[in-house]
Design a protein around this motif. Structure first.
Motif, PDB file in Angstrom:
ATOM      1  N   GLU A   1      49.037  55.884  35.907  1.00  0.00           N
ATOM      2  CA  GLU A   1      47.925  55.128  35.323  1.00  0.00           C
ATOM      3  C   GLU A   1      46.790  56.050  34.895  1.00  0.00           C
TER       4      GLU A   1
ATOM      5  N   TYR B   1      48.873  45.739  33.283  1.00  0.00           N
ATOM      6  CA  TYR B   1      47.813  44.977  33.955  1.00  0.00           C
ATOM      7  C   TYR B   1      47.530  43.591  33.402  1.00  0.00           C
ATOM      8  N   LYS B   2      48.059  43.219  32.254  1.00  0.00           N
ATOM      9  CA  LYS B   2      47.674  41.939  31.655  1.00  0.00           C
ATOM     10  C   LYS B   2      47.990  40.750  32.559  1.00  0.00           C
TER      11      LYS B   2
ATOM     12  N   ARG C   1      48.447  40.769  35.884  1.00  0.00           N
ATOM     13  CA  ARG C   1      47.640  40.839  37.112  1.00  0.00           C
ATOM     14  C   ARG C   1      46.212  40.355  36.851  1.00  0.00           C
ATOM     15  N   ILE C   2      45.639  40.778  35.731  1.00  0.00           N
ATOM     16  CA  ILE C   2      44.272  40.373  35.405  1.00  0.00           C
ATOM     17  C   ILE C   2      44.232  38.876  35.099  1.00  0.00           C
TER      18      ILE C   2
ATOM     19  N   SER D   1      43.461  50.970  39.127  1.00  0.00           N
ATOM     20  CA  SER D   1      43.509  49.544  39.468  1.00  0.00           C
ATOM     21  C   SER D   1      42.168  49.066  40.010  1.00  0.00           C
TER      22      SER D   1
ATOM     23  N   ILE E   1      39.735  48.691  36.938  1.00  0.00           N
ATOM     24  CA  ILE E   1      40.005  47.553  36.057  1.00  0.00           C
ATOM     25  C   ILE E   1      39.770  46.223  36.784  1.00  0.00           C
ATOM     26  N   TYR E   2      40.103  46.163  38.084  1.00  0.00           N
ATOM     27  CA  TYR E   2      39.816  44.945  38.845  1.00  0.00           C
ATOM     28  C   TYR E   2      38.309  44.701  38.943  1.00  0.00           C
TER      29      TYR E   2
ATOM     30  N   HIS F   1      46.083  39.518  45.595  1.00  0.00           N
ATOM     31  CA  HIS F   1      46.321  40.778  44.897  1.00  0.00           C
ATOM     32  C   HIS F   1      46.575  41.930  45.865  1.00  0.00           C
TER      33      HIS F   1
END
Length: 190
Positions: A5, A27-28, A30-31, A70, A73-74, A151
């Motif tokens: 990543e 990630y799409k 998960r987000i 991660s 982005i989270y 998550h």
């Protein structure tokens, strides 16, 4: 995975569109899942996914490779969801006409409570009860419970995402879990 990543983020920063597309692919979902759990609206979750990746792309130069991608982005997605929840708290009249709604009112924007046939098959009664209880959590507990249990982020990662001390995260996870336990115990016969 973190190295991959980080490398994809570095390549994206240097203009590699395929690398950024790979980050989006990773990630799409998960987000979306995070946003849907926090906002309980599919279209709002889709908007959050798009806005998250726009912000990621615009701010790749700010990403610090020393931290997990991660977590970064989270944090972006969670903050966008929290902003959305705060905006929702505004007091609207449902009869009021929407701006540029061409005669539509706010009632027309309310999501339907009807569960689709596909949704009925996918969601068991227990899952519905748990989801309902999570939806009822106060905002400050909701985000930590979703990040922790849906998550599977560590307390440290949640602290980094929400920019709060781990002790605060622990307290909020504990209180959120207690809230859920009390909320769900009559339904489970405890």
């Amino acid at each position: 995975m973190n190295y991959v990543e980080t490398r994809l983020a570095e390549l994206s920063r240097n203009g590699d569109r395929k690398a950024f597309a790979e980050l989006v692919y990773l990630y799409k979902d998960r987000i979306y899942h995070l946003a849907y759990r926090m906002l309980s609206q599919a279209h709002a979750a889709e908007d959050i996914v798009q806005e998250t990746f726009l912000r990621v792309y615009k701010n790749l130069h700010r990403y610090d490779e020393k931290q997990k991608f991660s977590t970064w982005i989270y944090r972006i997605a969670t903050n966008l969801c929290i902003d959305q929840l705060r905006k929702r708290k505004a007091n609207y009249s449902l009869d009021a006409e929407m701006p540029d709604g061409e005669g539509a009112d706010w009632y027309s924007m309310l999501p339907s409570d009807d569960v689709s046939p596909e949704g009925q098959i996918l969601l068991s009664e227990t899952q519905q009860q748990i989801r309902s209880a999570i939806d009822m959590l106060p905002e400050k507990y909701k985000s930590v419970v979703i990040l922790r249990y849906l998550h599977d982020l560590s307390l440290q990662e949640i602290g980094e995402v929400l920019d709060m001390p781990v002790t605060t995260v622990k307290t909020r996870v504990h209180r959120g879990r207690e809230y859920l336990r009390k909320r769900l115990s009559p339904e489970f016969g405890d």
